[in-house]
Design an enzyme around this catalytic site. Sequence first.
Site, PDB file in Angstrom:
ATOM      1  N   TYR A 173       1.055   6.886  14.347  1.00 21.15           N
ATOM      2  CA  TYR A 173       1.813   5.646  14.102  1.00 21.15           C
ATOM      3  C   TYR A 173       1.183   4.420  14.743  1.00 21.15           C
ATOM      4  CZ  TYR A 173       3.830   5.453  18.814  1.00 21.15           C
ATOM      5  OH  TYR A 173       3.994   5.321  20.160  1.00 21.15           O
ATOM      6  N   HIS A 222     -19.667  -1.869  19.854  1.00 27.97           N
ATOM      7  CA  HIS A 222     -20.225  -0.696  19.191  1.00 27.97           C
ATOM      8  C   HIS A 222     -19.614   0.544  19.851  1.00 27.97           C
ATOM      9  CE1 HIS A 222     -24.088  -3.120  17.908  1.00 27.97           C
ATOM     10  NE2 HIS A 222     -22.965  -3.678  17.510  1.00 27.97           N
ATOM     11  N   HIS A 260     -22.218   0.299  12.055  1.00 27.08           N
ATOM     12  CA  HIS A 260     -22.390  -0.793  13.015  1.00 27.08           C
ATOM     13  C   HIS A 260     -21.401  -0.719  14.187  1.00 27.08           C
ATOM     14  CE1 HIS A 260     -23.065  -5.431  13.489  1.00 27.08           C
ATOM     15  NE2 HIS A 260     -22.795  -4.856  14.638  1.00 27.08           N
TER      16      HIS A 260
HETATM   17 ZN   LIG Z   1     -22.793  -5.592  16.566  1.00 29.54          ZN
END
Ligand SMILES: [Zn+2]
Length: 226
Positions: free
Chosen positions: A126, A107, A168
């Site tokens: 890039y 996360h 998430h």
């Molecule tokens: Zn997770």
Amino acid sequence: MASKRTPPVNDERALREAVIATALAMNAAGINRGKSGNVSARWRDVAFEGFLITPTGVPYQQTAPEQIVAMTLRGEARGTQLPSSEWRFHRDIYVARADAQAIVHTHAPFATTLACMHRGIPAFHYMVAVAGGMDIRCAPYATFGTQELSDHAVAALAGRRACLLANHGMIAVGASLAQALALAVEVETLAEMYWRALQIGEPVLLSEGEMDVVLEKFRTYGQPQA
Ligand SMILES: [Zn+2]
């Protein structure tokens, strides 16, 4: 942390230790906090085909090698602990992708910030090509631990080694634990730079032609490591 040149781990105990070391390194690198992420590595021997994954609910500092959960590719868990609640997308990525030998899920703050805006990372730099394509996609939102989330993740990873997960976090896939971790660090670095550029305006994106040149260079000379 093992370097990219470390030979493949052939011993289950050593691989369990490497999974824990990667989880600890993920937090030490600042790309994850607490227990929110998870790490796995493909494992097979004569009697088993599947992967080893961090357990749910155990702080990485207190995780012993025997607490790492072995799971078959059918999703059957073996061990004293329950696997990470996100085992489904680990399983489905190993089934879908022969190139996946290790998976790091975090996360990470900047990657997750973009994911909360449902923004992937376009070719603003890039190094986006390090994930294997023209962009790093953001998979649509679905509840953690569900088959729906797993399906979204596998689709977002098509032709890529990394993706964001809406509202998430992110997933990075590698040919080794070290590669998956290095890619997760690179994705977070790119996410931070993209976020910073967005504070000033809309960054200038590289053309498909320019990105093709970079992708070809990475194929020819190997991926640069973070
Ligand atoms: Zn997770």
